[in-house]
Design a protein around this motif. Sequence first.
Motif, PDB file in Angstrom:
ATOM      1  N   GLY A  15       0.817  -1.208   0.000  1.00 14.54           N
ATOM      2  CA  GLY A  15       0.000   0.000   0.000  1.00 14.54           C
ATOM      3  C   GLY A  15       0.848   1.254   0.000  1.00 14.54           C
ATOM      4  O   GLY A  15       0.542   2.222  -0.712  1.00 14.54           O
ATOM      5  N   ALA A  16       1.942   1.254   0.779  1.00 12.92           N
ATOM      6  CA  ALA A  16       2.838   2.413   0.815  1.00 12.92           C
ATOM      7  C   ALA A  16       3.452   2.660  -0.562  1.00 12.92           C
ATOM      8  O   ALA A  16       3.560   3.810  -1.014  1.00 12.92           O
ATOM      9  N   ALA A  17       3.854   1.578  -1.238  1.00  6.51           N
ATOM     10  CA  ALA A  17       4.434   1.734  -2.579  1.00  6.51           C
ATOM     11  C   ALA A  17       3.392   2.257  -3.566  1.00  6.51           C
ATOM     12  O   ALA A  17       3.696   3.132  -4.402  1.00  6.51           O
ATOM     13  N   LEU A  18       2.162   1.751  -3.490  1.00  6.80           N
ATOM     14  CA  LEU A  18       1.106   2.182  -4.422  1.00  6.80           C
ATOM     15  C   LEU A  18       0.700   3.631  -4.192  1.00  6.80           C
ATOM     16  O   LEU A  18       0.275   4.309  -5.130  1.00  6.80           O
ATOM     17  N   ILE A  19       0.825   4.112  -2.973  1.00  2.53           N
ATOM     18  CA  ILE A  19       0.518   5.526  -2.722  1.00  2.53           C
ATOM     19  C   ILE A  19       1.417   6.424  -3.563  1.00  2.53           C
ATOM     20  O   ILE A  19       0.996   7.462  -4.084  1.00  2.53           O
ATOM     21  N   GLY A  20       2.674   6.007  -3.716  1.00  3.87           N
ATOM     22  CA  GLY A  20       3.592   6.796  -4.531  1.00  3.87           C
ATOM     23  C   GLY A  20       3.394   6.608  -6.021  1.00  3.87           C
ATOM     24  O   GLY A  20       3.762   7.491  -6.808  1.00  3.87           O
ATOM     25  N   LEU A  21       2.793   5.492  -6.426  1.00  4.29           N
ATOM     26  CA  LEU A  21       2.652   5.195  -7.856  1.00  4.29           C
ATOM     27  C   LEU A  21       1.317   5.635  -8.438  1.00  4.29           C
ATOM     28  O   LEU A  21       1.162   5.669  -9.663  1.00  4.29           O
ATOM     29  N   THR A  22       0.343   5.922  -7.586  1.00  2.00           N
ATOM     30  CA  THR A  22      -0.995   6.263  -8.070  1.00  2.00           C
ATOM     31  C   THR A  22      -1.306   7.734  -7.816  1.00  2.00           C
ATOM     32  O   THR A  22      -0.566   8.425  -7.127  1.00  2.00           O
ATOM     33  N   ARG A  23      -2.424   8.163  -8.378  1.00  2.00           N
ATOM     34  CA  ARG A  23      -2.844   9.562  -8.236  1.00  2.00           C
ATOM     35  C   ARG A  23      -4.355   9.624  -8.028  1.00  2.00           C
ATOM     36  O   ARG A  23      -5.083   8.680  -8.347  1.00  2.00           O
ATOM     37  N   GLY A  24      -4.809  10.761  -7.536  1.00  2.12           N
ATOM     38  CA  GLY A  24      -6.236  11.049  -7.484  1.00  2.12           C
ATOM     39  C   GLY A  24      -7.036  10.066  -6.655  1.00  2.12           C
ATOM     40  O   GLY A  24      -6.637   9.646  -5.566  1.00  2.12           O
ATOM     41  N   HIS A  25      -8.198   9.681  -7.201  1.00  3.22           N
ATOM     42  CA  HIS A  25      -9.117   8.811  -6.470  1.00  3.22           C
ATOM     43  C   HIS A  25      -8.539   7.414  -6.272  1.00  3.22           C
ATOM     44  O   HIS A  25      -8.879   6.737  -5.292  1.00  3.22           O
ATOM     45  N   LEU A  31      -5.297   4.261  -0.127  1.00  2.00           N
ATOM     46  CA  LEU A  31      -5.058   4.763   1.219  1.00  2.00           C
ATOM     47  C   LEU A  31      -6.003   4.121   2.234  1.00  2.00           C
ATOM     48  O   LEU A  31      -5.596   3.780   3.352  1.00  2.00           O
ATOM     49  N   PHE A  32      -7.248   3.947   1.857  1.00  2.36           N
ATOM     50  CA  PHE A  32      -8.220   3.359   2.783  1.00  2.36           C
ATOM     51  C   PHE A  32      -8.215   1.834   2.727  1.00  2.36           C
ATOM     52  O   PHE A  32      -8.463   1.170   3.734  1.00  2.36           O
ATOM     53  N   ALA A  33      -7.935   1.270   1.543  1.00  4.77           N
ATOM     54  CA  ALA A  33      -8.019  -0.183   1.392  1.00  4.77           C
ATOM     55  C   ALA A  33      -6.830  -0.901   2.018  1.00  4.77           C
ATOM     56  O   ALA A  33      -6.991  -1.990   2.589  1.00  4.77           O
ATOM     57  N   ALA A  34      -5.639  -0.315   1.927  1.00  4.69           N
ATOM     58  CA  ALA A  34      -4.433  -1.018   2.377  1.00  4.69           C
ATOM     59  C   ALA A  34      -4.473  -1.372   3.861  1.00  4.69           C
ATOM     60  O   ALA A  34      -4.242  -2.541   4.227  1.00  4.69           O
ATOM     61  N   PRO A  35      -4.744  -0.415   4.772  1.00  4.96           N
ATOM     62  CA  PRO A  35      -4.757  -0.815   6.191  1.00  4.96           C
ATOM     63  C   PRO A  35      -5.902  -1.762   6.542  1.00  4.96           C
ATOM     64  O   PRO A  35      -5.755  -2.613   7.423  1.00  4.96           O
ATOM     65  N   LEU A  36      -7.048  -1.627   5.845  1.00  5.61           N
ATOM     66  CA  LEU A  36      -8.151  -2.544   6.100  1.00  5.61           C
ATOM     67  C   LEU A  36      -7.803  -3.949   5.611  1.00  5.61           C
ATOM     68  O   LEU A  36      -8.139  -4.951   6.271  1.00  5.61           O
ATOM     69  N   ALA A  37      -7.126  -4.038   4.465  1.00 12.31           N
ATOM     70  CA  ALA A  37      -6.666  -5.342   3.976  1.00 12.31           C
ATOM     71  C   ALA A  37      -5.629  -5.933   4.929  1.00 12.31           C
ATOM     72  O   ALA A  37      -5.611  -7.146   5.191  1.00 12.31           O
ATOM     73  N   ALA A  80      -3.151   2.948  11.440  1.00 10.45           N
ATOM     74  CA  ALA A  80      -2.781   3.354  10.083  1.00 10.45           C
ATOM     75  C   ALA A  80      -4.007   3.818   9.306  1.00 10.45           C
ATOM     76  O   ALA A  80      -3.966   4.834   8.604  1.00 10.45           O
ATOM     77  N   ALA A  81      -5.121   3.082   9.439  1.00 11.38           N
ATOM     78  CA  ALA A  81      -6.345   3.461   8.727  1.00 11.38           C
ATOM     79  C   ALA A  81      -6.874   4.806   9.197  1.00 11.38           C
ATOM     80  O   ALA A  81      -7.216   5.687   8.393  1.00 11.38           O
ATOM     81  N   THR A  82      -6.929   5.009  10.526  1.00 12.81           N
ATOM     82  CA  THR A  82      -7.463   6.259  11.070  1.00 12.81           C
ATOM     83  C   THR A  82      -6.505   7.413  10.823  1.00 12.81           C
ATOM     84  O   THR A  82      -6.932   8.537  10.526  1.00 12.81           O
TER      85      THR A  82
END
Length: 562
Positions: A15-25, A31-37, A80-82
């Motif tokens: 999830g941390a890596a994808l935050i840097g690779l993705t944009r927008g929605h 951001l919300f899915a990674a800690p819940l997963a 992390a989620a909150t």
Amino acid sequence: MIDGVIPPAFVLLAGAALIGLTRGHVRTAVLFAAPLAALWAVWQIPDGVVVTAQFLGYEIQPVEGSPVRRLFATIFSLMAATGGLYAFRQAKWYELAAGYAYAASAVGVSFAGDLITLFLYWELMAIFSTVVVWCGGTPEARAAGIRYAIMHLLGGVILKVGIEGVVVHTGSVEVQPLLAANFDTWMILIGILINAAAPPVSAWLADAYPSSSPTGSVFLSAFTTKSAVLALILLFPGEPVLIWVGLYMIFYGIIYALLENDARRILAYSIVNQVGFMVVAVGIGTELAINGAAAHAFAHIVYKALLFMSAGVVIYRTGMTRCSDLGGLFRTMPLTMVCGVIGALAISSFPLTSGFTTKTLISVAAEQQGLATVYFLLAAASAGVFLHAGIKFPWFVFFQKDSGLRPKDAPWNMGAAMVFFAFLCIFLGVYPQPLWALLPYPMEYSAYEPGKVLFYLQLLLFSGLAFFLFLPLMKRTLTISLDMDWFWRVVLFRLGNAVLNLGVALREAMEATVERVQQGPGARLVQLLDSSGALGRTWQIGTTALWIAVLLTVYVFLYYID
């Protein structure tokens, strides 16, 4: 390795890596899915060793499940989620990515079944938390981040020395209870206590956390010190020295928090104080005490993050951190004020809050072991916590004088995160059974016995009365508090300068001495040795041979005379 089991730390790292690779929605969804997963993955880990691998000839266990490990991993993922909800509209993407990687490292420590894996995640925590500090974006944050990194890398080296010693002398890399009885185990204990912010090496916390961004300090409040508490639970349960280390941490944190003017430094010293309660519980070492340490760590992450969120909103809206500059904010920031007050009551162990139900576990554990001195010191400390965090923080920030500031209340995402944690503070105070179900040992415990509730109410209310009676003495001034870091930030700096100046002075003295020799009685000798002098110039071979013969003759003559 059990099929289908995904290490939860890997989920958050992805999830941390994808935050840097993705944009927008898409980034928001990650951001919300990674800690819940990750939270889902945490609860797929059964008890026992789940994942094994070979590393440097040792069989390591990157994932090992147990109730206490799941409890810590659960609150780390929830944090992390909150924290992501609180920060996603205000923080930069790289701060969010670093925060999630930091959380992932803490989850990795939670499930580490061997000392090598624990050390690797331990160092990742140090790296990513340093990045979070640097994301404060100010010269102070950059300098504090460097000091923070130095301290934690030093702690990592000490921990590594201890781990290597244990591995060499026992041949085992397994995470199992130890006793601080030799050099190796003492090094491990000291390395862990550095991360727990135990004095005299605790000043890094109050130095670095307030220097980060308003959102970064929320992440920082949760992971490093509580991972150290988990490590103590796994490695040093019942270690007697921890009782006294913890008591020292408790009163150290209270005193410095009472002296502070900066709102986040008050909360930072309060972390040291609260972790001290957990360290005492680990030192007591009974099943009830270990339950108390684990439960209080869970509750502490929630209410401490809530307090840092409340302070973060104030800083975000006003740009001010000093209590002497604030006041009267309840007029335009009611939601932030209410959530801050709930967090302050929880940290003060006020009845019907999570702090009461978890902290009293530790006091009862001390009482059951006949540790009367420890019990009464913990009770006195609860009054001190109410003074510095329960009253002082909300009073000087939201009430006291009218500062004239009229900022807006929290943005919706910050408000939602605060409301959720405020709800947990009340819910776990009124109905703690869901938390009890997560604890490592089954227990029968009732927090709301009439005598216990009355005792704490009297203690806290008299503390509140003392605060307002001595309010003129509590008035904040523009002062700073000297901590133990003064010795290496000031004394060592001055000592280094003194050594440097001494070296310069010695060099200048030597140069002056050489110059005097060249100009004084030794000038003739210098001339003789110079390239143009009698002894320095090039001689003909015949002349050289003649002088050698003369010198040999003189030597032989002196030898026979002797």
